[in-house]
Design an enzyme around this catalytic site. Structure first.
Site, PDB file in Angstrom:
ATOM      1  N   SER A  49       0.827  -1.215   0.000  1.00 35.81           N
ATOM      2  CA  SER A  49       0.000   0.000   0.000  1.00 35.81           C
ATOM      3  C   SER A  49       0.852   1.253   0.000  1.00 35.81           C
ATOM      4  CB  SER A  49      -0.865   0.060   1.258  1.00 35.81           C
ATOM      5  OG  SER A  49      -1.704  -1.037   1.349  1.00 35.81           O
TER       6      SER A  49
HETATM    7  N1  SAH Z   1       0.500  -5.985   4.039  1.00 39.05           N
HETATM    8  C1  SAH Z   1       1.254  -6.177   2.821  1.00 39.05           C
HETATM    9  C2  SAH Z   1       0.458  -5.946   1.562  1.00 39.05           C
HETATM   10  C3  SAH Z   1      -0.575  -6.933   1.382  1.00 39.05           C
HETATM   11  S1  SAH Z   1      -1.146  -7.245  -0.276  1.00 39.05           S
HETATM   12  C4  SAH Z   1       2.501  -5.325   2.780  1.00 39.05           C
HETATM   13  O1  SAH Z   1       2.723  -4.522   3.701  1.00 39.05           O
HETATM   14  O2  SAH Z   1       3.278  -5.489   1.837  1.00 39.05           O
HETATM   15  C5  SAH Z   1      -2.295  -8.503   0.209  1.00 39.05           C
HETATM   16  C6  SAH Z   1      -1.650  -9.800   0.616  1.00 39.05           C
HETATM   17  O3  SAH Z   1      -2.675 -10.652   1.105  1.00 39.05           O
HETATM   18  C7  SAH Z   1      -1.002 -10.537  -0.555  1.00 39.05           C
HETATM   19  O4  SAH Z   1       0.328 -10.834  -0.239  1.00 39.05           O
HETATM   20  C8  SAH Z   1      -1.838 -11.799  -0.684  1.00 39.05           C
HETATM   21  O5  SAH Z   1      -1.093 -12.944  -1.101  1.00 39.05           O
HETATM   22  C9  SAH Z   1      -2.366 -11.978   0.727  1.00 39.05           C
HETATM   23  N2  SAH Z   1      -3.579 -12.786   0.864  1.00 39.05           N
HETATM   24  C10 SAH Z   1      -4.683 -12.796   0.080  1.00 39.05           C
HETATM   25  N3  SAH Z   1      -5.592 -13.666   0.558  1.00 39.05           N
HETATM   26  C11 SAH Z   1      -5.047 -14.222   1.675  1.00 39.05           C
HETATM   27  C12 SAH Z   1      -5.505 -15.213   2.614  1.00 39.05           C
HETATM   28  N4  SAH Z   1      -6.700 -15.804   2.539  1.00 39.05           N
HETATM   29  N5  SAH Z   1      -4.682 -15.541   3.630  1.00 39.05           N
HETATM   30  C13 SAH Z   1      -3.454 -14.971   3.758  1.00 39.05           C
HETATM   31  N6  SAH Z   1      -2.973 -14.040   2.909  1.00 39.05           N
HETATM   32  C14 SAH Z   1      -3.762 -13.669   1.886  1.00 39.05           C
END
Ligand code: SAH
Length: 224
Positions: A60
């Site tokens: 983000s």
């Molecule tokens: N917080 C992160 C950005 C997250 S992007 C940062 O600081 O970089 C969203 C993330 O959620 C992605 O890496 C994706 O693989 C993960 N994601 C999506 N669905 C998920 C689930 N059910 N369980 C765990 N992770 C998940």
């Protein structure tokens, strides 16, 4: 150092965007964001922009990280759960604010990269797990705070169950392809308070689905 100047500008940008919490700004200042983005994007790491982190996922923009963290209101003694480790940047910021940070990521390669960053930065209060974050982390519950960094069609019931009393969750809710709503849920003795914090755009929270095919396409993760 050049980095200090870029970080100082980022902190100034965040202040201009209304982030005033000195403890939060202090935590952001401690996390070198360039370490969390692919090499090709390092020179943009301190701009207030969302950036691709590979596999179709994004980190983000800093103001969204700051606003979500501010809304979560994390205190030093707290046990906090993050769903969607991604690059690990948000986890690193949270780890500077709480006692223990648990973070779950479904994508194995992203998690391995994030773990290496935590180790290199000496962030020993972060515990990671690969798995479906919609199920939370029952063995470590309850949590005083939960942050979900991917958009859910509906708030996962298992995560609400794992909130401590007076615990708080910040979660983007809504379908892909349009704005989602950033929602804050506070668990009270016998009810939940729900507040809307405004529109956001996040990649989807994918429950129990196979891993996506590796790709470098960036998804938007900005305020619209
Ligand atoms: N917080 C992160 C950005 C997250 S992007 C940062 O600081 O970089 C969203 C993330 O959620 C992605 O890496 C994706 O693989 C993960 N994601 C999506 N669905 C998920 C689930 N059910 N369980 C765990 N992770 C998940």
């Amino acid at each position: 150092m050049i980095l200090d100047a870029r970080m100082a500008r980022l902190i100034l940008d965040l202040r201009r965007e209304g982030i005033t919490d000195a403890r939060l700004l202090g935590a952001i200042e401690k996390v070198p964001r360039d370490v969390f983005v692919p090499e090709a994007f390092r020179d943009q790491a301190y701009a207030n922009m969302a950036l691709p982190i590979g596999y179709g996922q994004t980190v983000s923009q800093p103001v969204v990280v700051a606003l979500m963290t501010q809304a979560l209101d994390v205190a030093a003694r707290m046990k906090v759960l993050e769903i969607g480790t991604g690059s690990g940047y948000q986890a690193a910021v949270l780890a500077h604010l709480c006692r223990r940070l648990y973070t779950v990521e479904r994508h194995g390669d992203l998690l391995t990269e994030a773990q290496a960053r935590f180790k290199a930065l000496g962030l020993h209060t972060i515990t990671t797990r690969r798995g479906d974050g919609t199920k939370g982390w029952p063995g470590q519950a309850p949590f005083q705070r939960i942050m979900i960094t991917a958009a859910a069609d509906e708030v996962p019931a298992a995560l609400v169950d794992q909130l401590a009393e007076d615990g708080r969750m910040v979660v983007p809710v809504g379908p892909q392809g349009s704005d989602q709503e950033l929602v804050r849920i506070t668990r009270r003795a016998t009810w939940f308070d729900t507040e809307s914090l405004g529109p956001v755009r996040f990649v989807p929270l994918v429950a129990c689905a196979p891993q996506p095919v590796a790709g470098r396409r960036a998804a938007t993760l900005n305020r619209p």
